[in-house]
Design an enzyme around this catalytic site. Structure first.
Site: not given
Ligand code: ADE
Ligand code: ZN
Length: 331
Positions: A9, A11, A190, A193, A271-272
């Site tokens: 996971h 991005h 997703h 969340e 994630d990011d």
């Molecule tokens: N795009 C990038 N990170 C995300 C996240 N945590 N949830 C939804 N969309 C995303």
């Molecule tokens: Zn994500």
């Protein structure tokens, strides 16, 4: 040596570190509304998912050429490899680029220049690409995006669903997921969340997903938990992201230990990472230190990451990675 793991996971646009953002802005003549990297980092205080997404999409303006996407992915692989990542299944958001006049070929070819065999030889990380649809855009736009990806399907393993979750239920994307399945693409989304547990069930029932991204809010529905356990549906959990986007109050409140105790097949992911204060190894360290997860649980998370990965086309590699996990000696 760090624990060997897969990241499932991630991005790629969320790996854009402030330094690289400014470098690419200068290279492409793009003006950023921040004085310097420090001022930009100051903006990394998020109230919720949407406040993060606003900055995430804004900064993508610096990504314009194949070389930009290549540099982005190469920088990620270097950082991931240093934290023990052996395999990465990487999301990208084509609609966020197509809408700025950057075409699908630029994105996929650019990423592929850093991934593919090159990435594997240079960094020792095998990779797959997962193309995400933006759930706050229309279902028609998602279908157009799938069409635009057709010349590149040899490089794309699956489809995902991301962006603002609340008010955008999975069922909106029934047709495009059906079309993706017919093309032989793997399916993830997703769900849970910020959205309710029903979105997790919908992603399974309507979209046919094989893996749920986040899935955190399943814990509000014991029947759903029982189903996820019974069907061995992997969840890609991202603790540092959940703290930064306020899905949980503090890391100490994170339900990961309860999720593992319930028998859920959890994996740990970043994630990011450029925005949320750490790459996947940092997530492992954080849950070890704050949630007191012991060696058995950490090994379980690493094992799960390979079990949950889309390595069905290379089972020998999966076995090799799993053997590395079992042989790992914690310091
Ligand atoms: N795009 C990038 N990170 C995300 C996240 N945590 N949830 C939804 N969309 C995303
Ligand atoms: Zn994500």
């Amino acid at each position: 040596m760090p624990l060997p793991k897969a990241e499932l996971h991630l991005h790629i646009e969320g790996t854009l570190e402030p330094e690289l953002a400014f470098e690419l802005a200068a290279r492409n003549g793009v003006e950023l509304p921040y004085a310097d990297t420090e001022a930009l980092r100051e903006a990394y205080r998020f109230e919720d998912l949407q406040s993060f997404l606003n900055l995430y999409y804004e900064l993508m303006a610096v990504l314009r050429t194949e070389r930009d996407f290549e540099d982005l992915a190469d920088a990620y692989l270097a950082r991931a490899a240093a934290q023990g990542v052996r395999h990465a299944e990487i999301f990208f958001d084509p609609q966020a680029h197509l809408s700025r006049g950057v075409d699908m070929g630029t994105v996929v070819e650019g990423l592929w220049r850093a991934l593919g065999r090159w990435g594997e030889d240079k960094h020792g990380v095998s990779t797959r690409l997962i193309m995400c649809f933006l759930r706050d855009e229309s279902a028609e736009s998602a279908m157009e995006t799938l069409d635009a990806a057709k010349p590149y399907l040899d490089r794309i393993t699956g489809v995902g669903l991301d962006s603002a979750e609340a008010g955008h239920p999975p069922a909106k994307f029934r047709e495009v997921y059906q079309a993706a399945a017919a093309l032989g693409l793997r399916r993830v989304a997703h769900a849970g969340e910020e959205g309710p547990p029903e979105y997790i069930a919908q992603a399974l029932d309507v979209l046919g997903v094989e893996r749920v991204d986040h899935g955190l809010r399943c814990m509000e529905d014991p029947e759903l938990v029982a189903r996820l356990v019974r069907d061995r549906i992997p969840l890609t959990v991202c603790p540092l992201s959940n703290v930064r986007l306020r899905a949980v109050d503090t890391l100490a409140d994170h339900p990961l230990p309860a999720m593992l105790d319930a028998g859920l097949l959890c994996t740990l992911n970043s994630d990011d990472p450029a925005y949320f204060g750490g790459y996947v190894g940092d997530n492992f360290h954080a849950v070890r230190d704050t949630l007191a997860l012991g060696k058995d649980r950490l090994r379980e998370l690493a094992r799960n990451s390979f079990l949950a990965s889309f390595l069905e086309d290379d089972e020998e590699r999966r076995r090799r990675y799993l053997a590395e996990v079992e042989a790992y000696e914690f310091p």
